[in-house]
Structure formats: C-alpha cells, structure tokens
Design a protein around this motif. Structure first.
Motif, PDB file in Angstrom:
ATOM      1  N   ASP A 448     -37.582   1.627  35.471  1.00  0.00           N
ATOM      2  CA  ASP A 448     -36.292   1.238  34.739  1.00  0.00           C
ATOM      3  C   ASP A 448     -35.467   2.381  34.919  1.00  0.00           C
ATOM      4  O   ASP A 448     -35.131   3.026  33.867  1.00  0.00           O
ATOM      5  CB  ASP A 448     -36.559   1.193  33.243  1.00  0.00           C
ATOM      6  CG  ASP A 448     -35.288   0.466  32.332  1.00  0.00           C
ATOM      7  OD1 ASP A 448     -34.417   0.176  33.113  1.00  0.00           O
ATOM      8  OD2 ASP A 448     -35.288   0.495  31.260  1.00  0.00           O
ATOM      9  N   ALA A 449     -34.892   2.785  36.098  1.00  0.00           N
ATOM     10  CA  ALA A 449     -33.807   3.748  36.372  1.00  0.00           C
ATOM     11  C   ALA A 449     -32.591   3.524  35.270  1.00  0.00           C
ATOM     12  O   ALA A 449     -32.128   4.686  34.955  1.00  0.00           O
ATOM     13  CB  ALA A 449     -33.476   3.983  37.839  1.00  0.00           C
ATOM     14  N   PHE A 450     -31.973   2.405  35.270  1.00  0.00           N
ATOM     15  CA  PHE A 450     -30.742   2.284  34.511  1.00  0.00           C
ATOM     16  C   PHE A 450     -30.988   2.529  32.833  1.00  0.00           C
ATOM     17  O   PHE A 450     -30.311   3.345  32.396  1.00  0.00           O
ATOM     18  CB  PHE A 450     -30.252   0.957  34.791  1.00  0.00           C
ATOM     19  CG  PHE A 450     -28.769   0.671  33.861  1.00  0.00           C
ATOM     20  CD1 PHE A 450     -27.876   0.484  34.676  1.00  0.00           C
ATOM     21  CD2 PHE A 450     -28.958   0.239  32.623  1.00  0.00           C
ATOM     22  CE1 PHE A 450     -26.628   0.355  33.967  1.00  0.00           C
ATOM     23  CE2 PHE A 450     -27.616   0.167  31.958  1.00  0.00           C
ATOM     24  CZ  PHE A 450     -26.601   0.172  32.651  1.00  0.00           C
ATOM     25  N   GLY A 451     -32.210   1.882  32.664  1.00  0.00           N
ATOM     26  CA  GLY A 451     -32.291   2.003  31.097  1.00  0.00           C
ATOM     27  C   GLY A 451     -32.798   3.537  30.611  1.00  0.00           C
ATOM     28  O   GLY A 451     -32.556   3.914  29.602  1.00  0.00           O
ATOM     29  N   ASN A 452     -33.531   4.369  31.451  1.00  0.00           N
ATOM     30  CA  ASN A 452     -33.978   5.447  31.337  1.00  0.00           C
ATOM     31  C   ASN A 452     -32.559   6.603  31.261  1.00  0.00           C
ATOM     32  O   ASN A 452     -32.839   7.289  30.467  1.00  0.00           O
ATOM     33  CB  ASN A 452     -34.736   6.132  32.513  1.00  0.00           C
ATOM     34  CG  ASN A 452     -35.996   5.666  32.664  1.00  0.00           C
ATOM     35  OD1 ASN A 452     -36.674   4.888  31.650  1.00  0.00           O
ATOM     36  ND2 ASN A 452     -36.880   5.544  33.611  1.00  0.00           N
ATOM     37  N   LEU A 453     -31.582   6.303  32.049  1.00  0.00           N
ATOM     38  CA  LEU A 453     -30.277   7.225  31.845  1.00  0.00           C
ATOM     39  C   LEU A 453     -29.806   6.896  30.628  1.00  0.00           C
ATOM     40  O   LEU A 453     -29.491   7.802  29.841  1.00  0.00           O
ATOM     41  CB  LEU A 453     -29.525   7.018  33.235  1.00  0.00           C
ATOM     42  CG  LEU A 453     -28.269   7.669  33.055  1.00  0.00           C
ATOM     43  CD1 LEU A 453     -28.164   9.121  32.849  1.00  0.00           C
ATOM     44  CD2 LEU A 453     -27.360   7.411  34.221  1.00  0.00           C
ATOM     45  N   TRP A 454     -29.672   5.615  30.261  1.00  0.00           N
ATOM     46  CA  TRP A 454     -29.029   5.117  28.926  1.00  0.00           C
ATOM     47  C   TRP A 454     -29.643   5.616  27.896  1.00  0.00           C
ATOM     48  O   TRP A 454     -29.253   6.435  26.950  1.00  0.00           O
ATOM     49  CB  TRP A 454     -28.961   3.530  28.953  1.00  0.00           C
ATOM     50  CG  TRP A 454     -28.269   2.927  27.943  1.00  0.00           C
ATOM     51  CD1 TRP A 454     -28.679   2.676  26.649  1.00  0.00           C
ATOM     52  CD2 TRP A 454     -26.638   2.746  27.925  1.00  0.00           C
ATOM     53  NE1 TRP A 454     -27.750   2.447  25.983  1.00  0.00           N
ATOM     54  CE2 TRP A 454     -26.287   2.199  26.514  1.00  0.00           C
ATOM     55  CE3 TRP A 454     -25.779   2.913  28.891  1.00  0.00           C
ATOM     56  CZ2 TRP A 454     -25.329   1.701  26.088  1.00  0.00           C
ATOM     57  CZ3 TRP A 454     -24.567   2.299  28.304  1.00  0.00           C
ATOM     58  CH2 TRP A 454     -24.351   1.995  27.053  1.00  0.00           C
ATOM     59  N   ARG A 455     -30.950   5.403  27.872  1.00  0.00           N
ATOM     60  CA  ARG A 455     -31.847   6.072  26.588  1.00  0.00           C
ATOM     61  C   ARG A 455     -32.084   7.379  26.418  1.00  0.00           C
ATOM     62  O   ARG A 455     -31.896   7.966  25.485  1.00  0.00           O
ATOM     63  CB  ARG A 455     -33.208   5.335  26.621  1.00  0.00           C
ATOM     64  CG  ARG A 455     -33.410   3.795  26.360  1.00  0.00           C
ATOM     65  CD  ARG A 455     -34.803   3.448  26.274  1.00  0.00           C
ATOM     66  NE  ARG A 455     -35.478   3.384  27.531  1.00  0.00           N
ATOM     67  CZ  ARG A 455     -35.526   2.659  28.757  1.00  0.00           C
ATOM     68  NH1 ARG A 455     -34.812   1.569  28.570  1.00  0.00           N
ATOM     69  NH2 ARG A 455     -36.173   3.007  29.664  1.00  0.00           N
TER      70      ARG A 455
END
Length: 688
Positions: A448-455
């Motif tokens: 989850d690349a996108f979610g990891n940056l967001w979180r």
C-alpha cells in the motif's frame, strides 16, 4: 539553521527526486587522505579565484549526472549514505523481520514503493476517495474543515529554514520563544506549490518563463487525475496562488526572529484574521484544545484568511485537489510521476533525468521511519574511534570561541558572560541521538504505497501535536544519522552532526589534521557560530528569546553584519541576479566565524605542532584548500537561480570566498593588493 542546502526529508516530494538492481555496495576509499591536488588548477592565482585554484581541474572534468540538479561533496557523500542505507534496507527485507517491528515497517514501506506493477494496477483508485471528499465541499464552513484536515507539521523555521508549505498553513512544534522548556505550536504561512512568492511576483524573464510553463503543468496533472475542464481549473489555481503569494512576507523578512514572536490565543484568530472559520479549522486539525499559538507571519494569516472568504469556493476546491495530487504523485502511476518531474525537475531545477527508483525509495524510508534505519547505520558506520576524534575537534573549537569572545574589545563583560554561558551549556550531538523516535503509531501495510505515505505523514503530525505543552527533550535530534548535513537548534541550544556527514570529503580519520579542521572543522565552527549569528544571538543560554546584549554591543554587532550584507550583495552568479546578502546573512556569519574558529582550533591542537607539509603544501595551505574543496560544487543554471531566489545559504562558490575575511589566508598564499579577492584589512569582516 543547517549547513547545507535544505534537505528534502518529506516523503511527499519524492516524486521528482530520484529502477535499479541491487545497490549493496559501500563507499570507495578516498584516493588521497587530505587535500586532493589533482582537483586543483594551480595556473589560477589563489588571490584571484580561490575556488577555481582549489577546484579548477575537478570543475572541468566532473559532469553533473543527468538525474541531478547539482553535484558536489555533499551530493557525493549523500550518494554514499544512500547506497549504504539501501543495502541496509535490502538486508532487513531479506531477514523477514517480525510483524509490527520497526524493521518490518522498513521492509514493507520500501517494498510497497518499489512494486511499480502494483502501483500501476491500482491506478487512481487510492486517490479517488480523497478527491471525492474535496469535491463534496458545499460551503465555506466545510472548506475550513478541509483546510484544517490538511494541516501538517511540515514547516520548521529555525532548524531547517523551511518557512512555508503548500498547505494553506503549516504547523511547527518546537520549544517556545518565551517557554523553551515546553513544546509550543507555531503556525506559518502557506498555500504555494512553487518554492517561494518570488516565483509568482518576480518580473525577471526566467520567472516569467517558469510561470508560463507552470499553468500547463497544473492542467496536465489534473487531466491525468481524471478531471475535466482542466485549463480553466488551472487558470483559477494560478490566480489564487498568485493572490496568496502577494500576501506572503519576503524570505529575508521572515528570517528575522524579532518579528516572529507573535503570541495569539485561539480566540484571537477570528478577530485578527477574519474570513476563515477558525473554530472549524482547529477542530478538523485536532487542535481545539490548544489555546496558545505563535504566529510567525501574522500579516499573511490575516490576508490568507480573507482570501478564504473572498475567493470562490470552486477555486479553493481546485487548489486543494491539485495540491493533494502533487503531494501524493510519487505513489501514483508513472504518468503522474513523469509529469511532476517534467516541471519540478526539468524546468525548475534543470535536471534531465528522474532519479532511480531505489533512491526515491530510500528517501521515502528516511523521511517516514528514518531513525529505525539510523540505529543500524550509526552502529555500522560510525566507530567510537572516529567519534572521539571529532569530539576533540569540537572541544578545541569551543575553546577557540571562548578565547575569541574574551578578545573582543567592543563587548561588555556582562554580554560576554552570557555568550560564554551559551557555549558552556551547548549540547553537541555527534553521530546519532541518545534517544530514538518512536514510530509505533504508524501503520505500514504491505503493498500500500499510497496509504503508507498518507498514514506516515499523518502519524508524524499526530506524534507532534501530542507533545504540545509537554517537557522539551533538549537533546532531541532533528536529523537522522544517515543524513549528510549538520544543524544548530537555537531553541535547544544544541548542535547535531549526523554520522553520514562525518565521512571522506569532510572528515577522514587518516587525513592530516589541517585538512580535517579545514573541512569538517569549518562545518563544526559554522554550527557553533550559529549560536551567535543574526538569529542565534536573539536567544540566551536556555534557548529563551531574550535580549542579553548591552545596546552598544548590539549596535556594533549589527554594524559588522551590515558590512557582511554589503559584501555579499556584490556577488553575482548571473549578470542579472546577485546574492541577497540580507537573505543569506545568518549563514554567511556562520561561514566567516566558523572558519576563523576552525583555524584557531587547529593551531591550538596537539596535531598542529610540527605538522609536516603534504604534497608540497604547508599546513595552513592545506587548511584553506581543504575548506574550498569541501565546497566543490557544480550546479545547473536553473537550480542555481532557484537557490539564489529562495535559500538562506549562498551558493558554494561564494561560500568559499569566506577566506577573504580571514587574515591568515593572505600570507598562506601570498595574496597581495591588486588581486581580485584581496580585501584591505579594514574591509575584512570579522564579527567574532
């Protein structure tokens, strides 16, 4: 106040920074210990152009890689640190670390980013819910909520000279001006995607050309993200950003800490900055219970809040959507990554090639869980023997500063006493911190690349706001051990020298002491001297904003700094663009005072006694050549213009010109009147 160019730690910008196979390789051994004569051009008189005398052959032969805006000792050493970090990440990933551990976070974070196939397959799916939330905004109250939700701790005025954010405002959690023992909330101006207000307001041909290319870039990013009518949207965004830029204070003005201490109660915002629903903004930001703030640029807050009321809701929604796309582009399909790089890399920095994906992955890991890597990095690459050697240099240079303060004829004894106290209580962190950052609130999910940056960015924000009002850790670090940089933390009266900056090019345990003092010693002196520069001088030994100067002393100090401003105003990297001596003043003071203290520290050290020549150069010559070679740098014109416009550091070529103010440089190279760099003794600026 760091030594190098501002280091891009935020993972949100990794899209335009740097597919590669294994990179498990270590740093090459230096070709020579100490100065490198092969880099020099001795056909150039040192008194005419010391930078080219010390670096001329290197400048002629070294090419800037296509994926870089610049190359120099900092970037070369940064490459070493990145390769070492990538090798550590590979090693950690292969070890199959236990779930929920720091090492597991490293592996899953890096692997998710490196899986381009999965990112392409997901397409815009991770982005769509966030865009839908913005599209659903129906009124200005809901807009205030969305703006509050966008608040992040992505500014840092005094440690990393980062004064604004692409979000409408930015939060900095740091020791308070008046209460340095407790973490306070600082708010700073924002709303601009380009680096600085001058990119919107300057009438120079270069800035006009960039603006002409910026609007089509916005339209292209919106189209790739699935929007329609993108040209009209882009026009509205540029119009709104331009209006915001008109409300920002200038870069050199916002560095004046005397104008930054503006305490506002939460209840003050509605009256002092009407237009934005501040109660809703703070509620969405998780700051409803935070009553006290320090507003760094109050006029910008008043004006930007008014813009929330006056500009159309559609314009703000378009801006929010566009800024979100830019912030997360690195975690999205290649088309968005490439378009972002085409503008921010190629046009803004002059870089022709995107950095390899593994390097961008390293930047992501360092930005989000950097201390987890740093624990291993410091243990492996900074042995106790090297630390002891650097500690000795630090001790010599602090002693040199004490002596230089004692020798000042213009300073009152009471002012000297406080200056001495600042040095006595100065904390100097070498290599790695005493305590490590806790990432337990950051959930990293495999794939989850996108979610990891967001979180990750959100977790960092929540960690910081949870500290508000709590006791300050005066020994806390603002950098990871694998960072090639150094920093002075005035509100903590502390310095950080990460392990990665203590490597060849700056520090070599096998090099002659003269070369080490000229290179890393000048960096050590630079950071110590920030304690007394135009910003550091505003804080006392406890980190409190307090005027500890006698009026006559400060008048003398300001007169000398004005002379340094005037000196640097004469330096012109381009015929149409000069260095702003006021904008770069704090760093220029630190360069001058730091080099002088490093020279004194070297001559006070046991290593200087009966020191031999090296390759025909005396110890003093080695000292000054090493300093200039530590500033070896080639920068693309676009990037150089960007630096001059919006960086607190002078470009390296002109930083190396510091020697003009150092008396021992003249006899070391027999510099005489009539040579281009010669300054008469009365014209040399020697502040400390």
């Amino acid at each position: 106040m760091n030594f190098s160019l501002k280091h891009l730690l935020s993972a949100a910008v990794c899209a335009f920074l740097f597919n590669s196979a294994s990179v498990a390789q270590d740093a090459p051994k230096p070709a020579t210990h100490g100065i490198d004569p092969s880099h020099m051009d001795t056909s150039v008189k040192p008194g005419d152009d010391f930078f080219r005398y010390a670096n001329g052959s290197w400048l002629k032969s070294y090419e800037i890689p296509p994926d870089r805006a610049a190359v120099g000792v900092f970037s070369i050493l940064d490459d070493v640190a990145n390769k070492r970090t990538a090798a550590l990440i590979e090693e950690i990933a292969k070890s199959n670390p236990k779930p929920a551990t720091g090492q597991r976070k490293i592996a899953d974070l890096f692997n998710a980013f490196m899986d381009e196939t999965a990112i392409e397959a997901k397409g815009l799916t991770p982005l769509k819910p966030h865009l839908a939330t913005i599209a659903a905004i129906k009124n200005k109250k809901e807009l205030a909520h969305a703006l509050g939700e966008s608040l992040r701790n992505d500014v840092d005025a005094l440690n990393n000279t980062n004064f604004h954010t692409a979000n409408i405002f930015g939060l900095w959690v740091a020791p308070g001006f008046e209460d340095p023992d407790r973490y306070n909330a600082y708010l700073m101006q924002g709303g601009l995607q380009l680096p600085d207000r001058d990119y919107y307001l300057s009438d120079t041909p270069h800035m006009k050309e960039l603006r002409a290319k910026y609007q089509p870039h916005i339209s292209a990013m919106l189209k790739l993200a699935g929007f329609t009518d993108t040209d009209a949207r882009a026009a509205r965004i540029v119009e709104l950003e331009h209006a915001i830029a008109e409300k920002h204070i200038s870069f050199d003005e916002e560095q004046d800490v005397h104008k930054a201490n503006n305490p506002w109660k939460q209840s003050d915002f509605a009256a002092k900055a009407p237009g934005l629903d501040w109660a809703e903004f703070f509620r969405a930001a998780g700051l409803s219970n935070q009553q006290n703030f320090i507003v760094w640029q109050p006029t910008a807050f008043t004006a930007e809040s008014a813009l929330v009321a006056s500009a159309s809701l559609d314009s703000w929604k378009d801006l929010l959507a566009y800024h979100l796309i830019e912030a997360q582009a690195g975690m999205l399909p290649k088309a968005l990554v490439d378009e972002r790089f085409n503008f921010f890399g190629k046009e803004l920095q002059g870089t022709s090639q995107l950095r390899p994906r593994w390097q961008r992955g390293v930047f992501l890991v360092n930005g989000l869980v950097g201390d987890e890597v740093g624990k291993i990095y410091a243990q492996r690459y900074f042995p106790p023997e090297a630390k002891a050697q650097v500690q000795e240099m630090v001790a010599q240079e602090i002693a040199a500063f004490h002596k230089r303060i004692d020798a000042l004829t213009w300073m009152d004894p009471s002012t000297k006493a406080e200056a001495h106290e600042k040095l006595k209580t100065l904390y100097v962190g070498l290599g790695y911190p005493e305590t490590w950052h806790d990432y337990s609130n950051f959930e990293v999910r495999a794939g989850d690349a996108f979610g990891n940056l967001w979180r990750g960015n959100l977790a960092y924000y929540h960690r910081d706001i949870a500290r508000l009002g709590k006791q300050v850790d005066k020994h806390e670090w603002s950098m990871t051990p694998q960072t090639v940089n150094a920093v002075n933390l005035p509100l903590q009266n502390a310095l950080n020298f990460p392990a990665a900056v203590l490597g060849p090019g700056f520090f070599d345990p096998e090099a002659p002491a003269a070369a080490n003092y000229g290179a890393i010693g000048s960096i050590i002196g630079h950071e110590i001297s920030h304690t007394f520069d135009s910003a550091g001088a505003a804080f006392d030994s406890k980190g409190r904003a307090r005027n500890w100067w006698k009026p006559a002393d400060f008048e003398h100090f300001e007169a000398d700094t004005k002379r340094l401003v005037e000196q640097y105003n004469t330096y012109k990297p381009f015929p149409d663009l000069a260095i702003n001596g006021q904008q770069t003043l704090a760093e220029n003071i630190a360069d001058v005072a730091g080099l002088a203290a490093a020279y004194d520290g070297y001559h006070a050290s046991a290593a200087s006694k009966n020191a031999p020549e090296q390759k025909g150069f005396t110890p003093d010559q080695q000292f000054f050549i090493a300093n200039a070679q530590a500033h070896a740098d080639k920068t693309r014109d676009a990037a150089l213009r960007s630096q001059v416009a919006g960086d607190s550091h002078s470009p390296d070529e002109w930083r190396s010109a510091t020697v003009r103010n150092i008396d021992p440089w003249y006899p070391a190279f027999d510099v005489k009147p009539g040579e281009k760099m010669y300054l008469a003794p009365a014209d040399r600026v020697q502040i400390w």
